[in-house]
Design a protein around this motif. Structure first.
Motif, PDB file in Angstrom:
ATOM      1  N   VAL A 176      36.345 -43.292  71.886  1.00 50.74           N
ATOM      2  CA  VAL A 176      36.247 -44.121  73.091  1.00 50.74           C
ATOM      3  C   VAL A 176      36.083 -43.157  74.257  1.00 50.74           C
ATOM      4  O   VAL A 176      37.007 -42.422  74.596  1.00 50.74           O
ATOM      5  N   VAL A 177      34.895 -43.137  74.857  1.00 46.89           N
ATOM      6  CA  VAL A 177      34.590 -42.119  75.862  1.00 46.89           C
ATOM      7  C   VAL A 177      35.116 -42.498  77.246  1.00 46.89           C
ATOM      8  O   VAL A 177      35.083 -43.668  77.639  1.00 46.89           O
ATOM      9  N   LEU A 178      35.590 -41.498  77.964  1.00 46.25           N
ATOM     10  CA  LEU A 178      35.963 -41.685  79.365  1.00 46.25           C
ATOM     11  C   LEU A 178      34.756 -41.460  80.265  1.00 46.25           C
ATOM     12  O   LEU A 178      34.650 -42.065  81.331  1.00 46.25           O
ATOM     13  N   THR A 180      28.296 -40.066  83.402  1.00 49.57           N
ATOM     14  CA  THR A 180      28.648 -41.419  83.853  1.00 49.57           C
ATOM     15  C   THR A 180      30.069 -41.770  83.448  1.00 49.57           C
ATOM     16  O   THR A 180      30.359 -41.896  82.250  1.00 49.57           O
ATOM     17  N   PRO A 181      30.994 -41.930  84.407  1.00 50.93           N
ATOM     18  CA  PRO A 181      32.348 -42.378  84.065  1.00 50.93           C
ATOM     19  C   PRO A 181      32.321 -43.827  83.597  1.00 50.93           C
ATOM     20  O   PRO A 181      31.486 -44.626  84.033  1.00 50.93           O
ATOM     21  N   ALA A 195      39.111 -45.779  81.195  1.00 49.17           N
ATOM     22  CA  ALA A 195      39.893 -44.721  81.831  1.00 49.17           C
ATOM     23  C   ALA A 195      41.368 -44.753  81.439  1.00 49.17           C
ATOM     24  O   ALA A 195      41.964 -43.708  81.172  1.00 49.17           O
ATOM     25  N   ASP A 196      41.958 -45.913  81.419  1.00 46.75           N
ATOM     26  CA  ASP A 196      43.388 -46.026  81.124  1.00 46.75           C
ATOM     27  C   ASP A 196      43.635 -46.886  79.887  1.00 46.75           C
ATOM     28  O   ASP A 196      44.621 -47.619  79.823  1.00 46.75           O
ATOM     29  N   ILE A 197      42.761 -46.777  78.913  1.00 45.84           N
ATOM     30  CA  ILE A 197      42.886 -47.610  77.728  1.00 45.84           C
ATOM     31  C   ILE A 197      44.186 -47.285  76.986  1.00 45.84           C
ATOM     32  O   ILE A 197      44.535 -46.118  76.798  1.00 45.84           O
TER      33      ILE A 197
END
Length: 268
Positions: free
Chosen positions: A104-106, A111-112, A117-119
Motif C-alpha cells: 500500500v503506497v504512500l 504523487t502522494p 497516509a494514515d492507513i
C-alpha cells in the motif's frame, strides 16, 4: 501463500463495487496461463478519489497502462486462460506480498496518496483480504487443477512500464523486459524466439527491475514454488496506450511465446 481469515464484519467493498477478479477464457486449452495483476484502476466507493487529481488515475502509478489489452489479445491468440485484477494498484498492489512497504503506497512516482497516509493495520489487512487474496486464491486454484491434470503448464504475468520516471527522470530506452529470479528457463527461451521474430525491438532480461520475493508476488508464489516455468513481461507503455498498439504487441508476443513454450515442453 499468506492468507488471513476475514473476521472483521466491516467491509471495504460494497454493493456496486466491481468484483476484484475477472476471468477471460478460463477453459483455454493452451499450456500458457496468463495473469494481469495491474489491469484495473477501480477504486472502492468507500475510498472516494483517494485524495488525488483524476488525471493521476491515467498514469502508470494507478495501473499498468495497456497491459490488459495486450493480455486479452494474447488470451485470444493463444487460446490461453487469463485472470485480471480490477482494482488500482494505489488501493493495494496485487503483485506485492503483504509485508512489502509498497503493498500500500504512500507515494508513487512523485504523487502522494492522501487516502493511504494514515492507513491502519486493520484497513491495510481489509484491502488485502478483499482484493489481493481473492485474486491469488483464484490463480492458485486454477493452477492446482491444471497441474493435477498432468498437462504442460507455463505462467506468464503481463505488465507494462513507463518510459520515463517523473520523480527521478530515469529513462527506460528499450521496448520489452523479460523478468525472472531463480528460474530463467522461459525468459531466456522467449528472448531468443522474440528477437528472431522482431530484430528491430530491444529486449532486455531483468529490466526495468529484477524479480524478488518482496518486489513481486505472482512469480515467487505461483511460479517458483510450484516449479512452473514462468516469465514476467514488461512492455513499454507508450507503445501500447491505445487499441492499435495493444493488438500489435499481442501479435508480436504470441508467436514467440508459443514457440518458447513448445521448446520447453519438448525438453521436459
Amino acid at each position: 501463500m499468506l492468507r488471513f481469515a476475514d473476521r472483521d464484519t466491516t467491509r471495504l467493498l460494497q454493493t456496486g463495487d466491481p468484483e476484484p477478479v475477472e476471468w477471460i477464457n478460463a477453459a483455454g486449452a493452451s499450456s500458457i496461463f496468463l495473469t494481469c495483476e495491474h489491469a484495473g484502476r477501480a477504486i472502492p466507493a468507500a475510498l472516494g478519489d483517494l485524495g488525488i487529481p483524476a488525471a493521476e488515475m491515467d498514469r502508470h502509478i494507478a495501473y499498468d497502462v495497456g497491459a490488459e489489452g495486450v493480455a486479452r489479445g494474447l488470451a485470444e491468440r493463444l487460446d490461453a486462460a487469463l485472470v485480471l485484477q480490477r482494482y488500482s494498484r494505489l488501493i493495494i498492489d496485487c503483485n506485492r506480498p503483504f509485508e512489502a512497504k509498497d503493498c500500500v503506497v504512500l507515494e508513487s512516482d512523485g504523487t502522494p496518496v492522501p487516502a493511504n497516509a494514515d492507513i491502519s493495520d486493520l484497513d491495510r489487512r481489509r484491502r488485502f483480504v478483499e482484493i489481493h487474496q481473492p485474486l491469488h486464491e483464484a490463480i492458485a486454484a486454477a493452477l492446482d487443477q491444471r497441474q493435477a491434470s498432468g498437462k504442460p503448464l507455463l505462467l506468464v504475468s503481463v505488465h507494462s512500464f513507463t518510459p520515463v520516471m517523473r520523480a527521478t527522470g530515469a529513462v527506460r530506452d528499450f521496448e520489452l523486459g523479460l523478468l525472472y529470479n531463480r528460474d530463467a528457463r522461459l525468459a531466456e527461451r522467449l528472448a531468443q524466439t522474440f528477437r528472431a521474430a522482431n530484430p528491430d525491438v530491444t529486449v532486455k532480461l531483468n529490466a526495468p527491475y529484477h524479480v524478488d520475493d518482496i518486489s513481486d508476488y505472482t512469480i515467487p508464489v505461483h511460479g517458483e514454488r510450484r516449479g512452473i516455468a514462468h516469465v514476467l513481461l514488461e512492455v513499454r507503455n507508450d507503445l501500447i496506450n491505445d487499441a492499435r498498439g495493444q493488438e500489435e504487441w499481442a501479435g508480436r508476443l504470441a508467436g514467440p511465446l508459443r514457440l518458447a513454450a513448445d521448446s520447453l515442453e519438448g525438453n521436459a
